[in-house]
Design a protein around this motif. Structure first.
Motif, mmCIF file in Angstrom:
data_model
loop_
_atom_site.group_PDB
_atom_site.id
_atom_site.type_symbol
_atom_site.label_atom_id
_atom_site.label_comp_id
_atom_site.label_asym_id
_atom_site.label_seq_id
_atom_site.Cartn_x
_atom_site.Cartn_y
_atom_site.Cartn_z
ATOM 1 N N UNK A 77 -5.586 3.541 -12.336
ATOM 2 C CA UNK A 77 -4.996 2.302 -12.190
ATOM 3 C C UNK A 77 -4.250 2.072 -10.898
ATOM 4 N N UNK A 78 -3.711 3.161 -10.564
ATOM 5 C CA UNK A 78 -2.953 2.999 -9.067
ATOM 6 C C UNK A 78 -3.906 3.103 -7.902
ATOM 7 N N UNK A 79 -5.122 3.817 -8.021
ATOM 8 C CA UNK A 79 -6.105 4.060 -7.157
ATOM 9 C C UNK A 79 -6.857 2.727 -7.067
ATOM 10 N N UNK A 80 -7.173 2.080 -8.119
ATOM 11 C CA UNK A 80 -7.747 0.663 -8.059
ATOM 12 C C UNK A 80 -6.729 -0.143 -7.268
ATOM 13 N N UNK A 81 -5.508 -0.199 -7.409
ATOM 14 C CA UNK A 81 -4.422 -0.892 -7.191
ATOM 15 C C UNK A 81 -4.635 -0.645 -5.433
ATOM 16 N N UNK A 82 -4.723 0.585 -5.288
ATOM 17 C CA UNK A 82 -4.537 0.762 -3.845
ATOM 18 C C UNK A 82 -5.709 0.194 -3.001
ATOM 19 N N UNK A 83 -6.995 0.381 -3.496
ATOM 20 C CA UNK A 83 -8.204 -0.412 -3.122
ATOM 21 C C UNK A 83 -7.648 -1.859 -3.064
ATOM 22 N N UNK A 90 0.747 -1.105 0.052
ATOM 23 C CA UNK A 90 0.034 -0.013 -0.026
ATOM 24 C C UNK A 90 1.029 1.092 0.225
ATOM 25 N N UNK A 91 2.008 1.212 0.834
ATOM 26 C CA UNK A 91 2.896 2.511 0.765
ATOM 27 C C UNK A 91 3.247 2.496 -0.616
ATOM 28 N N UNK A 92 3.958 1.413 -1.131
ATOM 29 C CA UNK A 92 4.345 1.814 -2.582
ATOM 30 C C UNK A 92 3.587 2.267 -3.437
ATOM 31 N N UNK A 93 2.078 1.891 -3.451
ATOM 32 C CA UNK A 93 1.136 2.459 -4.176
ATOM 33 C C UNK A 93 0.922 3.969 -4.033
ATOM 34 N N UNK A 98 -7.160 -3.612 -12.179
ATOM 35 C CA UNK A 98 -5.994 -2.513 -12.269
ATOM 36 C C UNK A 98 -5.148 -2.539 -13.363
ATOM 37 N N UNK A 99 -4.747 -3.788 -13.689
ATOM 38 C CA UNK A 99 -3.803 -3.990 -14.759
ATOM 39 C C UNK A 99 -4.570 -3.889 -16.067
ATOM 40 N N UNK A 100 -5.859 -4.112 -15.955
ATOM 41 C CA UNK A 100 -6.530 -3.774 -17.541
ATOM 42 C C UNK A 100 -6.215 -2.171 -17.525
#
Length: 125
Positions: A86-92, A52-55, A119-121
């Motif tokens: 995509x980063x926001x979706x990956x944080x979720x 999460x911190x990386x994101x 997120x990868x899409x």
């Protein structure tokens, strides 16, 4: 036509958008490291929260790119907004994944994996 002055704003203005996300990542990282040292988190939990911190760091860096592009009405804003979303979706996803793993409720093929795929899409477009 791409504007040449999109990235020539002051360094202070660029840092204003990226520093809060990086500070949040540092605070959460130190907090989870402290929890690991005290024995309340396992190393796997520590690594899950560090995703999460990386994101958050990626979010801050993409914000420092998006704002100058948005101000100059640069056509590259669409690409960076997709990356930002995509980063926001990956944080979720990373928050839900870390929570499910800490509750010992994550199994392979969980519905939360659909968020990861989404997120990868967004990254590929």
């Amino acid at each position: 036509m791409i504007s040449n002055n999109a990235f020539y704003s002051s360094n202070g203005a660029k840092l204003m958008y990226s520093v809060p996300a990086m500070i949040a990542a540092a605070v959460f990282g130190v907090y989870h490291l402290f929890m690991f040292v005290n024995g309340s988190d396992t190393f796997a939990d520590l690594l899950n929260y560090w995703y999460v911190e990386y994101d958050l760091i990626l979010l801050g860096l993409s914000l420092s790119l998006i704002v100058p592009l948005f101000k100059s009405r640069n056509p590259l804003i669409h690409v960076w907004l997709l990356f930002f979303s995509a980063v926001l979706v990956r944080i979720v996803f990373d928050i839900l994944f870390a929570w499910l793993v800490s509750m010992d409720a994550y199994d392979t093929g969980n519905y939360v994996d659909l968020i990861y795929t989404g997120s990868y899409a967004l990254f590929t477009f």
